[in-house]
Scaffold this active site. Structure first.
Site, mmCIF file in Angstrom:
data_model
loop_
_atom_site.group_PDB
_atom_site.id
_atom_site.type_symbol
_atom_site.label_atom_id
_atom_site.label_comp_id
_atom_site.label_asym_id
_atom_site.label_seq_id
_atom_site.Cartn_x
_atom_site.Cartn_y
_atom_site.Cartn_z
ATOM 1 N N LYS A 66 0.870 -1.186 0.000
ATOM 2 C CA LYS A 66 0.000 0.000 0.000
ATOM 3 C C LYS A 66 0.900 1.226 0.000
ATOM 4 C CE LYS A 66 -4.444 0.968 0.245
ATOM 5 N NZ LYS A 66 -5.589 0.137 -0.150
ATOM 6 N N ASP B 221 -7.028 4.164 -4.494
ATOM 7 C CA ASP B 221 -7.708 4.050 -3.192
ATOM 8 C C ASP B 221 -8.307 5.438 -2.959
ATOM 9 O OD1 ASP B 221 -7.884 2.066 -0.725
ATOM 10 O OD2 ASP B 221 -7.492 4.019 0.165
HETATM 11 P P1 NDP Z 1 -12.943 7.773 -2.959
HETATM 12 O O1 NDP Z 1 -11.872 8.767 -2.738
HETATM 13 O O2 NDP Z 1 -13.470 7.561 -4.323
HETATM 14 O O3 NDP Z 1 -14.201 8.073 -2.013
HETATM 15 C C1 NDP Z 1 -14.060 8.138 -0.643
HETATM 16 C C2 NDP Z 1 -15.387 8.540 -0.031
HETATM 17 O O4 NDP Z 1 -15.310 8.398 1.388
HETATM 18 C C3 NDP Z 1 -15.735 9.993 -0.288
HETATM 19 O O5 NDP Z 1 -17.119 10.145 -0.297
HETATM 20 C C4 NDP Z 1 -15.104 10.673 0.923
HETATM 21 O O6 NDP Z 1 -15.670 11.942 1.238
HETATM 22 C C5 NDP Z 1 -15.398 9.680 2.017
HETATM 23 N N1 NDP Z 1 -14.362 9.800 3.054
HETATM 24 C C6 NDP Z 1 -13.034 9.629 2.894
HETATM 25 N N2 NDP Z 1 -12.386 9.854 4.044
HETATM 26 C C7 NDP Z 1 -13.330 10.175 4.933
HETATM 27 C C8 NDP Z 1 -13.287 10.514 6.289
HETATM 28 N N3 NDP Z 1 -12.136 10.563 6.971
HETATM 29 N N4 NDP Z 1 -14.473 10.765 6.912
HETATM 30 C C9 NDP Z 1 -15.647 10.713 6.224
HETATM 31 N N5 NDP Z 1 -15.741 10.406 4.922
HETATM 32 C C10 NDP Z 1 -14.600 10.136 4.296
HETATM 33 O O7 NDP Z 1 -12.355 6.405 -2.360
HETATM 34 P P2 NDP Z 1 -12.856 4.913 -2.584
HETATM 35 O O8 NDP Z 1 -14.323 4.883 -2.830
HETATM 36 O O9 NDP Z 1 -11.954 4.284 -3.555
HETATM 37 O O10 NDP Z 1 -12.531 4.252 -1.155
HETATM 38 C C11 NDP Z 1 -13.491 4.150 -0.105
HETATM 39 C C12 NDP Z 1 -13.070 3.050 0.842
HETATM 40 O O11 NDP Z 1 -12.997 1.802 0.142
HETATM 41 C C13 NDP Z 1 -11.695 3.217 1.495
HETATM 42 O O12 NDP Z 1 -11.732 2.676 2.790
HETATM 43 C C14 NDP Z 1 -10.792 2.365 0.619
HETATM 44 O O13 NDP Z 1 -9.627 1.936 1.314
HETATM 45 C C15 NDP Z 1 -11.725 1.201 0.343
HETATM 46 N N6 NDP Z 1 -11.400 0.382 -0.831
HETATM 47 C C16 NDP Z 1 -11.257 0.921 -2.058
HETATM 48 C C17 NDP Z 1 -10.997 0.116 -3.153
HETATM 49 C C18 NDP Z 1 -10.910 0.654 -4.534
HETATM 50 O O14 NDP Z 1 -10.764 -0.142 -5.454
HETATM 51 N N7 NDP Z 1 -11.002 1.958 -4.752
HETATM 52 C C19 NDP Z 1 -10.801 -1.330 -2.988
HETATM 53 C C20 NDP Z 1 -11.032 -1.817 -1.656
HETATM 54 C C21 NDP Z 1 -11.310 -0.975 -0.620
HETATM 55 P P3 NDP Z 1 -14.873 13.281 0.818
HETATM 56 O O15 NDP Z 1 -14.995 13.353 -0.661
HETATM 57 O O16 NDP Z 1 -15.559 14.377 1.547
HETATM 58 O O17 NDP Z 1 -13.447 13.098 1.273
HETATM 59 O O1 2IT Z 2 -7.880 -1.641 -0.694
HETATM 60 C C1 2IT Z 2 -7.819 -2.138 -1.832
HETATM 61 O O2 2IT Z 2 -7.958 -3.350 -2.023
HETATM 62 C C2 2IT Z 2 -7.615 -1.230 -2.968
HETATM 63 N N1 2IT Z 2 -7.564 -0.023 -2.782
HETATM 64 C C3 2IT Z 2 -7.429 -1.788 -4.355
HETATM 65 C C4 2IT Z 2 -6.043 -2.324 -4.544
HETATM 66 C C5 2IT Z 2 -5.699 -2.743 -5.937
HETATM 67 O O3 2IT Z 2 -4.503 -3.042 -6.142
HETATM 68 O O4 2IT Z 2 -6.551 -2.785 -6.818
#
Ligand code: NDP
Ligand code: 2IT
Length: 450
Positions: A123, A163
């Site tokens: 990561k 992420d």
């Molecule tokens: P994005 O940046 O696309 O979206 C994040 C969302 O969560 C936004 O709405 C953001 O609001 C909100 N958010 C982030 N930080 C905070 C906080 N501290 N408090 C409240 N709201 C918050 O990210 P993703 O959708 O990609 O990721 C969301 C989650 O999913 C994370 O935990 C990530 O680790 C996990 N994840 C992502 C994967 C991926 O493929 N993208 C894979 C597996 C897990 P704002 O815009 O106001 O910051």
């Molecule tokens: O938390 C996760 O699994 C991710 N943000 C995606 C990682 C990846 O390599 O696609």
């Protein structure tokens, strides 16, 4: 015994609470494994698995549109390469620090193992905040970030992805600079654009996979998403596609949020409303509050820093799908969910529930799918993107979606079987931790002390 090993980890990094939280949870699940198979203790697998193979920290200087210079900190945690090249996302968010990225890298090791694909865990990221920055500023930051990172990654070494704060735009800028510096066009990043090496369904994969996992859990009780009311948090990548899949399966999503507040739409989101959110968040990069301007029947509630719970989790519902960030559901929120009739939780975010919240879910005997299993669809489809890059061909949308669906079903089955094998039937936390651990631990033994 395990407690002693944990204490040593905690003494070494007392200021990394999220990392220690993730380690504690996994170690607790492994107690039964160590009793049955002490070989892992002899080989010091726990001590080794909790220590990153390598940590890279670097300066990221960049210039804003007014010519002012800024300095951010860049990180890459190369946690474990026992079963494949390091693989895991990059997070750009002001809260990013070493402890948070180590927790995410640690979780990634077990998650990637569960996918059945050959990927180790890593990561990275930066405390850079993309919010309010112009495209050119984001580009200059990403280019600067890659001028150091390129030395440490590669398609057979370490393959980053997105992420929080890192989506298609950022992956494009990062890829462009890597290609220039290395003079090679390879699958060094996943989440690439579909015209230049990306995979169909990668943008959708985490949210879709999270819902596929929930559907598998529901199936064990003869149930489906049809007619179920769902609480979803976040409004970014994972949240959007989680919502899309729930709607496709006949469920009703009544909440979404961002870091400023949440909206409650009693009528439920439909395809048009979701399109509005995608445009708001991905194109205009606005705030979720604006939803009520377009759909006045919805209620917006801003975050109240004086509350010790999140009111989003305090609505009548059947299913909860956290898709924002770590520790967004605390003990109080967990109790609210149970009191409101929620009986199924599938985590799109990484470690969104605090340890006391997890305990409440497990004690209540509800269907609780932890992030490292439920959100593994994203990295699984990244693995499929790597396969397509190696083959130098593209699978169709249907083919990738079907493979993703099969992988999520298999992850669900592995969790169920591992929990049963170690006397904890129905406990998906134990099942995910144990199933993820065994494959990595056995590979580490096979490869000796390295
Ligand atoms: P994005 O940046 O696309 O979206 C994040 C969302 O969560 C936004 O709405 C953001 O609001 C909100 N958010 C982030 N930080 C905070 C906080 N501290 N408090 C409240 N709201 C918050 O990210 P993703 O959708 O990609 O990721 C969301 C989650 O999913 C994370 O935990 C990530 O680790 C996990 N994840 C992502 C994967 C991926 O493929 N993208 C894979 C597996 C897990 P704002 O815009 O106001 O910051
Ligand atoms: O938390 C996760 O699994 C991710 N943000 C995606 C990682 C990846 O390599 O696609």
């Amino acid at each position: 015994m395990i407690d002693k090993i944990y204490q040593k980890v905690a003494e070494r990094d007392p200021n990394q609470p999220e990392f220690l939280q993730a380690v504690r949870e996994v170690f607790d699940s492994l107690e039964v494994v160590m009793e049955k198979r002490p070989i892992y203790l002899k080989h010091k697998i726990l001590e080794r698995i909790a220590e990153p193979e390598r940590v890279i920290i670097f300066r990221v200087p960049w210039m804003d549109d007014n010519g002012e210079i800024h300095v951010n900190r860049g990180f890459r945690i190369q946690m474990n390469s026992a079963i494949g090249p390091y693989k895991g996302g990059l997070r750009f968010h002001p809260s990013v620090n070493l402890g948070i990225l180590k927790f995410l890298a640690f979780e990634q090791v077990f998650k990637n193992s569960l996918t059945t694909l050959p990927m180790g865990g890593g990561k990275g990221g930066s405390d850079f905040d993309p919010k309010g920055k112009s495209d050119n500023e984001v580009m200059r930051f990403c280019h600067s970030f890659m001028t150091e990172l390129f030395r440490h990654v590669g398609p057979n070494t370490d393959v980053p992805a997105g992420d929080i704060g890192v989506g298609g735009r950022e992956i494009g800028y990062l890829f462009g600079m890597y290609k220039k510096l290395r003079m090679e066009f390879t699958g060094v990043l996943t989440g690439k654009g579909i015209n230049w090496g990306g995979s169909y369904v990668r943008p959708e994969a985490t949210g879709y996979g999270q819902v596929y996992f929930a559907a598998e859990m529901l199936k064990t009780r003869g149930d489906t998403f049809e007619g179920k009311t769902c609480l979803v948090s976040g409004s970014g990548n994972v949240s959007q596609y989680c919502t899309e899949k729930v709607i496709q399966l006949g469920g009703k999503v009544v909440t979404v949020s961002d870091s400023n507040g949440y909206i409650y739409d009693e009528e439920g989101l439909d395809a048009d409303k979701l399109k509005f959110i995608k445009d708001l968040k991905n194109v205009r990069r606005g705030r979720i509050k604006e939803y009520t301007g377009k759909y006045p029947n919805a209620v917006y509630t801003p975050v109240d820093p004086n509350l010790d719970y999140n009111p989003l989790w305090n609505h009548k519902a059947d299913i909860a799908l956290p898709c924002a960030t770590q520790n967004e559901i605390n003990g109080k929120d967990a109790q609210h969910l149970i009191n409101n009739g929620v009986f199924c939780i599938s985590e799109g975010a990484n470690m969104p529930t605090t340890p006391d919240g997890v305990e409440i879910f497990l004690d209540a005997g509800i269907l609780y799918g932890p992030g490292k299993a439920a959100n593994a669809g994203g990295v699984s489809t990244s693995g499929l993107e790597m396969s397509q890059n190696s083959l130098r061909l593209n699978w169709s949308r249907e083919e990738v979606d079907q493979r993703l669906h099969t992988i999520m079903k298999n992850i669900h089955k592995s969790c169920v079987q591992a929990a049963e094998a170690f006397g904890m039937a129905g406990n998906y936390v134990a099942g995910a931790n144990i199933a993820g651990f065994l494959k990595v631990a056995d590979a580490m033994i096979d490869q000796g002390v390295v």
